[in-house]
Design a protein around this motif. Structure first.
Motif, PDB file in Angstrom:
ATOM      1  N   LEU A 147       0.832  -1.208   0.000  1.00  0.00           N
ATOM      2  CA  LEU A 147       0.000   0.000   0.000  1.00  0.00           C
ATOM      3  C   LEU A 147       0.866   1.257   0.000  1.00  0.00           C
ATOM      4  O   LEU A 147       0.550   2.247  -0.680  1.00  0.00           O
ATOM      5  N   PHE A 148       1.942   1.235   0.749  1.00  0.00           N
ATOM      6  CA  PHE A 148       2.882   2.353   0.792  1.00  0.00           C
ATOM      7  C   PHE A 148       3.387   2.674  -0.616  1.00  0.00           C
ATOM      8  O   PHE A 148       3.382   3.838  -1.046  1.00  0.00           O
ATOM      9  N   PHE A 149       3.796   1.643  -1.339  1.00  0.00           N
ATOM     10  CA  PHE A 149       4.379   1.868  -2.662  1.00  0.00           C
ATOM     11  C   PHE A 149       3.319   2.145  -3.727  1.00  0.00           C
ATOM     12  O   PHE A 149       3.610   2.821  -4.723  1.00  0.00           O
ATOM     13  N   VAL A 150       2.118   1.647  -3.559  1.00  0.00           N
ATOM     14  CA  VAL A 150       1.028   2.032  -4.469  1.00  0.00           C
ATOM     15  C   VAL A 150       0.792   3.534  -4.382  1.00  0.00           C
ATOM     16  O   VAL A 150       0.620   4.217  -5.398  1.00  0.00           O
ATOM     17  N   GLY A 151       0.785   4.061  -3.155  1.00  0.00           N
ATOM     18  CA  GLY A 151       0.599   5.495  -2.980  1.00  0.00           C
ATOM     19  C   GLY A 151       1.688   6.305  -3.653  1.00  0.00           C
ATOM     20  O   GLY A 151       1.415   7.302  -4.334  1.00  0.00           O
ATOM     21  N   ILE A 152       2.941   5.876  -3.489  1.00  0.00           N
ATOM     22  CA  ILE A 152       4.047   6.581  -4.137  1.00  0.00           C
ATOM     23  C   ILE A 152       3.927   6.506  -5.656  1.00  0.00           C
ATOM     24  O   ILE A 152       4.114   7.495  -6.367  1.00  0.00           O
ATOM     25  N   GLY A 153       3.614   5.327  -6.156  1.00  0.00           N
ATOM     26  CA  GLY A 153       3.493   5.156  -7.604  1.00  0.00           C
ATOM     27  C   GLY A 153       2.398   6.021  -8.199  1.00  0.00           C
ATOM     28  O   GLY A 153       2.586   6.644  -9.250  1.00  0.00           O
ATOM     29  N   PHE A 182       4.531   2.739  13.695  1.00  0.00           N
ATOM     30  CA  PHE A 182       4.848   2.410  12.308  1.00  0.00           C
ATOM     31  C   PHE A 182       3.579   2.092  11.510  1.00  0.00           C
ATOM     32  O   PHE A 182       3.457   2.474  10.339  1.00  0.00           O
ATOM     33  N   LEU A 183       2.652   1.380  12.132  1.00  0.00           N
ATOM     34  CA  LEU A 183       1.410   1.023  11.439  1.00  0.00           C
ATOM     35  C   LEU A 183       0.613   2.266  11.071  1.00  0.00           C
ATOM     36  O   LEU A 183       0.139   2.406   9.930  1.00  0.00           O
ATOM     37  N   ALA A 236      -1.143   6.279   7.156  1.00  0.00           N
ATOM     38  CA  ALA A 236      -1.284   7.716   6.932  1.00  0.00           C
ATOM     39  C   ALA A 236      -0.610   8.141   5.631  1.00  0.00           C
ATOM     40  O   ALA A 236      -1.163   8.941   4.855  1.00  0.00           O
ATOM     41  N   VAL A 237       0.593   7.599   5.388  1.00  0.00           N
ATOM     42  CA  VAL A 237       1.300   7.916   4.134  1.00  0.00           C
ATOM     43  C   VAL A 237       0.479   7.448   2.942  1.00  0.00           C
ATOM     44  O   VAL A 237       0.329   8.173   1.947  1.00  0.00           O
ATOM     45  N   PHE A 238      -0.056   6.250   3.034  1.00  0.00           N
ATOM     46  CA  PHE A 238      -0.887   5.714   1.957  1.00  0.00           C
ATOM     47  C   PHE A 238      -2.111   6.605   1.711  1.00  0.00           C
ATOM     48  O   PHE A 238      -2.425   6.944   0.554  1.00  0.00           O
ATOM     49  N   ALA A 239      -2.792   7.007   2.770  1.00  0.00           N
ATOM     50  CA  ALA A 239      -3.991   7.835   2.627  1.00  0.00           C
ATOM     51  C   ALA A 239      -3.663   9.207   2.043  1.00  0.00           C
ATOM     52  O   ALA A 239      -4.370   9.704   1.155  1.00  0.00           O
TER      53      ALA A 239
END
Length: 265
Positions: free
Chosen positions: A169-175, A238-239, A244-247
């Motif tokens: 999810l973290f990397f989907v958000g960045i992408g 961390f969770l 939060a980063v993803f959102a």
């Protein structure tokens, strides 16, 4: 619905290759567990001679490879890396495919709102990730039962599997954010590998110098196997940061896509 189905069909081959790779890596590594278990003392003595940085880089720092929990945490360090590459690739492809094919003007002339376009594509990626992790969970569980033949804490195994999805999810958000901010992406894989391994290198630096500040910068530090084994749960900080980063990144992507100018190809 048509966009959702189209996206699922268009990326099915990529999804299949990466999913089979995850299951294959799990199975291949698992086949060596009994050997590790029988020669546990010899292997642990051998690993003591390696520097901590080397052990951290290859995923066996602070874990006992002769025990099923430690060995699986070692395997999952590689599964998370493979899953992150797939997630980043899909996040980038999500909104850049039409730009590379000069089809954005055609798509946006249809009677559909921009946010519906993004929502359909975003939903397609989430479905792919959920299905991929479901296959990994079931395939891994079958491997533990039939190949490793060891009792495994079900909660710990679930947390290890879920950590793959959370990092994805973290990397989907960045992408997604990169794809909306820089629509003219000619090739997805070089950018994908560069970004994922950039964060992986930060994790190696974090393991080398043990700087807690660096741990917050990379999702590869959020769900370390040794921490999961000792805590039997995630670090709440961390969770929350991961989600939060993803959102934030996905929200920014939706907003930028609706404001962006498109030019006819």
């Amino acid at each position: 619905m048509n966009i959702l189905v189209l996206e699922l069909r268009r990326s099915f081959r990529s999804w299949l290759y990466f999913t089979l790779s995850l299951v294959a890596v799990f199975g291949i590594f698992s086949a060596f567990f009994n050997s590790f278990k029988m020669d546990a003392a010899l292997i642990n003595d051998l690993l003591q001679n390696f520097p901590q940085e080397f052990k951290a880089a290859f995923g066996f720092a602070d874990v006992n490879l002769s025990k099923i929990e430690g060995y699986l945490s070692f395997i999952f360090s590689y599964l998370i890396l493979i899953g992150a590459v797939f997630a980043m690739k899909q996040g980038l492809s999500l909104l850049s495919e039409e730009g590379r094919r000069h089809m954005s003007d055609f798509l946006l002339t249809k009677p559909i709102r921009r946010r519906e376009v993004v929502a359909a594509k975003f939903t397609a990626v989430l479905i792919q990730l959920l299905m991929q992790n479901l296959v990994l969970f079931c395939g891994g569980r079958a491997t533990i039962i039939w190949l490793i033949r060891e009792d495994m804490d079900g909660r710990l195994y679930f947390l290890m599997c879920l950590s793959v999805l959370l990092v994805q999810l973290f990397f989907v958000g960045i992408g997604m954010l990169i794809a909306t901010a820089a629509p003219k992406i000619k090739s997805v894989m070089p950018l994908t590998l560069g970004t994922v391994f950039f964060f992986f290198i930060i994790e190696l630096l974090n393991e080398s110098i043990q700087d807690q500040k660096l741990a917050y910068l990379t999702p590869f530090a959020y769900y370390q196997g040794s921490d999961l084994i000792s805590r039997r749960g995630y670090d709440p900080g961390f969770l929350v940061l991961n989600l939060a980063v993803f959102a934030v990144l996905t929200s920014l992507s939706f907003w930028i896509y609706q404001k962006r100018d498109f030019y006819a190809g």
